[in-house]
Motif scaffolding. Structure first.
Motif, mmCIF file in Angstrom:
data_model
loop_
_atom_site.group_PDB
_atom_site.id
_atom_site.type_symbol
_atom_site.label_atom_id
_atom_site.label_comp_id
_atom_site.label_asym_id
_atom_site.label_seq_id
_atom_site.Cartn_x
_atom_site.Cartn_y
_atom_site.Cartn_z
ATOM 1 N N TRP A 193 20.678 -40.724 -17.327
ATOM 2 C CA TRP A 193 21.525 -41.871 -17.010
ATOM 3 C C TRP A 193 20.675 -43.141 -17.007
ATOM 4 C CZ3 TRP A 193 25.904 -39.705 -17.671
ATOM 5 C CH2 TRP A 193 26.226 -38.474 -17.118
ATOM 6 N N PRO A 194 21.181 -44.241 -17.537
ATOM 7 C CA PRO A 194 20.390 -45.487 -17.544
ATOM 8 C C PRO A 194 20.301 -46.092 -16.149
ATOM 9 C CG PRO A 194 22.583 -45.882 -18.441
ATOM 10 C CD PRO A 194 22.476 -44.399 -18.229
ATOM 11 N N LEU A 195 19.103 -46.473 -15.750
ATOM 12 C CA LEU A 195 18.875 -47.068 -14.438
ATOM 13 C C LEU A 195 18.688 -48.574 -14.636
ATOM 14 C CD1 LEU A 195 16.612 -45.531 -11.676
ATOM 15 C CD2 LEU A 195 17.122 -47.951 -11.822
ATOM 16 N N LEU A 263 8.809 -46.947 -9.561
ATOM 17 C CA LEU A 263 10.099 -47.219 -10.197
ATOM 18 C C LEU A 263 10.139 -48.628 -10.768
ATOM 19 C CD1 LEU A 263 12.931 -45.984 -10.683
ATOM 20 C CD2 LEU A 263 13.648 -47.072 -8.545
ATOM 21 N N ALA A 264 9.607 -49.599 -10.040
ATOM 22 C CA ALA A 264 9.645 -50.988 -10.503
ATOM 23 C C ALA A 264 8.769 -51.200 -11.736
ATOM 24 C CB ALA A 264 9.206 -51.916 -9.376
ATOM 25 N N ARG A 265 7.652 -50.478 -11.838
ATOM 26 C CA ARG A 265 6.737 -50.668 -12.962
ATOM 27 C C ARG A 265 7.200 -49.971 -14.236
ATOM 28 N NH1 ARG A 265 1.722 -49.562 -9.008
ATOM 29 N NH2 ARG A 265 1.131 -51.718 -8.554
ATOM 30 N N ALA A 266 7.970 -48.903 -14.083
ATOM 31 C CA ALA A 266 8.382 -48.121 -15.248
ATOM 32 C C ALA A 266 9.438 -48.872 -16.059
ATOM 33 C CB ALA A 266 8.915 -46.762 -14.805
ATOM 34 N N ARG A 267 9.551 -48.488 -17.316
ATOM 35 C CA ARG A 267 10.528 -49.087 -18.211
ATOM 36 C C ARG A 267 11.207 -47.994 -19.029
ATOM 37 N NH1 ARG A 267 9.252 -52.436 -15.261
ATOM 38 N NH2 ARG A 267 8.652 -54.610 -15.635
ATOM 39 N N GLY A 268 12.406 -48.294 -19.513
ATOM 40 C CA GLY A 268 13.081 -47.421 -20.445
ATOM 41 C C GLY A 268 13.349 -46.036 -19.893
ATOM 42 N N ARG A 271 11.710 -44.971 -16.615
ATOM 43 C CA ARG A 271 12.394 -45.431 -15.410
ATOM 44 C C ARG A 271 13.577 -44.523 -15.098
ATOM 45 N NH1 ARG A 271 14.385 -51.548 -14.963
ATOM 46 N NH2 ARG A 271 12.169 -51.823 -14.449
ATOM 47 N N ASN A 272 14.346 -44.160 -16.117
ATOM 48 C CA ASN A 272 15.480 -43.251 -15.904
ATOM 49 C C ASN A 272 15.002 -41.931 -15.309
ATOM 50 O OD1 ASN A 272 16.883 -45.287 -17.195
ATOM 51 N ND2 ASN A 272 17.065 -44.195 -19.132
ATOM 52 N N ARG A 273 13.883 -41.421 -15.827
ATOM 53 C CA ARG A 273 13.354 -40.139 -15.364
ATOM 54 C C ARG A 273 12.897 -40.231 -13.914
ATOM 55 N NH1 ARG A 273 13.414 -34.877 -16.819
ATOM 56 N NH2 ARG A 273 13.222 -35.531 -18.993
ATOM 57 N N ILE A 274 12.205 -41.316 -13.558
ATOM 58 C CA ILE A 274 11.749 -41.474 -12.175
ATOM 59 C C ILE A 274 12.946 -41.566 -11.234
ATOM 60 C CG2 ILE A 274 10.593 -43.054 -10.576
ATOM 61 C CD1 ILE A 274 8.588 -43.664 -12.764
ATOM 62 N N GLY A 275 13.984 -42.304 -11.650
ATOM 63 C CA GLY A 275 15.177 -42.399 -10.812
ATOM 64 C C GLY A 275 15.815 -41.045 -10.562
ATOM 65 N N ALA A 276 15.930 -40.236 -11.618
ATOM 66 C CA ALA A 276 16.558 -38.921 -11.486
ATOM 67 C C ALA A 276 15.683 -37.948 -10.716
ATOM 68 C CB ALA A 276 16.881 -38.360 -12.869
ATOM 69 N N THR A 401 1.732 -50.621 -19.977
ATOM 70 C CA THR A 401 2.436 -50.531 -21.255
ATOM 71 C C THR A 401 3.637 -49.604 -21.205
ATOM 72 O OG1 THR A 401 0.977 -48.744 -21.995
ATOM 73 C CG2 THR A 401 0.332 -51.009 -22.547
ATOM 74 N N ASP A 402 4.033 -49.131 -20.009
ATOM 75 C CA ASP A 402 5.219 -48.257 -19.904
ATOM 76 C C ASP A 402 6.431 -49.002 -20.450
ATOM 77 O OD1 ASP A 402 4.098 -46.019 -18.833
ATOM 78 O OD2 ASP A 402 4.337 -46.683 -16.762
ATOM 79 N N ARG A 403 7.164 -48.304 -21.273
ATOM 80 C CA ARG A 403 8.357 -48.911 -21.856
ATOM 81 C C ARG A 403 9.509 -47.909 -21.794
ATOM 82 N NH1 ARG A 403 5.600 -52.566 -21.216
ATOM 83 N NH2 ARG A 403 4.951 -54.200 -22.625
#
Length: 403
Positions: A193-195, A263-268, A271-276, A401-403
């Motif tokens: 799911w998109p965060l 969570l704030a540093r992650a992207r794309g 970020r979705n994976r960390i949220g889940a 460089t996390d995207r």
């Protein structure tokens, strides 16, 4: 201007970085449901009911989590959505009311069937709203997940009709089917799911954990009544308060900031994976630990209240396991959040988390008041220990460089 408010599709994107009062209201109803799980597990706690309570918690947690992802996608306090979310809140409320009869058929309507229908209502409203507000790619993921979700309703409803151990195993199957659709299809194959709002996502999980810490222990202490004026009972209650404060400090002072930074540093997709993983999954053992610890605390108060000796009788195995095992589960959940945030763990972290299990035989051999005092002393020691790493440390595996 000609479109009616109930037909207008809400705009994509949350638009607010913080939790709204309406969502806090929703979460209060959800936590009330959790406190009723404590009532379901009984006085004194029963091992079978403790296992079934965990199953109920897991089902309800993922139902609530779905609404949090919905709130991450769009605002839920606007008129087109708020009305249906209120319907879902009514589903949580009905589930809470019938919770003590989750496996019993008594006078009036069928408790297990009412609980199952409440869960189906929660899921159906969520799926409809999430599909409505989603963009085309998200709608495809929701439709794939909806297949597994609807299939899980079959064993849920059949189990409610059959009752007993058949209900237990069929409800566990319902959880496996729905979680397989969530983690196996949506998360692993379709990107999850998109965060959209990390701040909102972290804040709301933190708030529901704080509410659960407070409300679960308040509910456990209500049964004491006027007996709280007795010195041993009042002492046990104050020690329980210190225990709550220590659990809060251990997670929110040490682990929660690390998870929020990750969570704030992650992207794309990261970020979705960390949220889940960190929040939707990793916070479940934290909530479960709170509920079991509150159940053990309730058993301590009951023992001290009923006994003639000041310290109360020794806890039985169910009460002792709930108190010490619940605390260990909470500590392990906090450790899991840290690990999934990419910070890594050490052997000493794991050792610290399992110490309550090692103390369990001692807690079983002493009066109930001494048992909760011993556990609380250990948690206070953990809470006041100086941190070895700075709060701003970058989680392992994260990069600019996390995207």
């Amino acid at each position: 201007m000609g479109r009616r408010w109930w037909a207008a599709r809400p705009a994509a994107g949350r638009g607010l970085p913080t939790v709204t009062p309406f969502e806090i209201f929703f979460d209060l109803v959800f936590v009330f449901t959790l406190t009723r799980i404590v009532a379901f597990m009984g006085k004194p706690p029963d091992p079978v009911a403790m296992g079934r309570g965990l199953l109920l918690l897991t089902l309800l947690w993922f139902a609530w989590s779905g609404y949090l992802w919905l709130g991450n996608q769009t605002r839920v306090d606007v008129p087109p959505i708020r009305l249906l979310v209120l319907v879902a809140m009514a589903g949580f409320f009905v589930a809470a009311l019938v919770m003590p009869s989750a496996w019993d058929v008594g006078p009036g309507l069928d408790g297990p069937l009412l609980l199952a229908l409440s869960y189906v209502l929660l899921r159906a409203v969520h799926l409809a709203l999430y599909h409505w507000v989603g963009e085309p790619v998200l709608r495809l993921r929701i439709r794939r997940f909806a297949v597994a979700s609807v299939l899980s309703w079959v064993p849920l409803l059949v189990g409610a009709v059959l009752g007993g151990w058949a209900q237990t195993w069929l409800w566990a199957l319902a959880f496996v089917v729905e979680t397989g659709g969530q983690r196996g299809v949506v998360q692993n194959r379709l990107g999850g799911w998109p965060l959209r709002s990390p701040e909102y996502f972290a804040e709301r999980h933190g708030l529901v954990l704080i509410i659960a810490l407070g409300e679960s222990f308040l509910a456990a202490g209500v049964g004491v009544g006027v007996m709280v004026t007795r010195i041993p009972v009042l002492t046990a209650a104050v020690i329980g308060f210190v225990l709550i404060a220590s659990l809060w400090s251990i997670h929110f002072d040490r682990v929660s900031p690390v998870a929020q930074q990750a969570l704030a540093r992650a992207r794309g997709e990261r970020r979705n994976r960390i949220g889940a993983d960190v929040y939707s999954l990793g916070h479940l053992p934290l909530i479960a630990g709170v509920i079991y610890t509150a159940l053990g605390f309730e058993d301590v108060l009951a023992s001290v209240t009923a006994a003639e000796s000041p310290g109360g009788a020794a806890l039985g195995w169910p009460g002792g396991v709930a108190l010490y095992g619940g605390t260990a589960l909470y500590l392990l959940g906090s450790l899991l959040v840290r690990y999934l945030s990419g910070c890594g763990t050490r052997v000493n972290h794991l050792a610290v988390a399992v110490v309550p299990l090692l103390l369990l035989p001692v807690g079983r051999a002493v009066p109930a008041l001494a048992a909760i005092g011993l556990l609380t002393a250990y948690l206070v020691g953990l809470a006041v220990l100086p941190r070895r790493s700075p709060a701003g440390r970058r989680p392992a595996g994260a990069s600019a460089t996390d995207r």
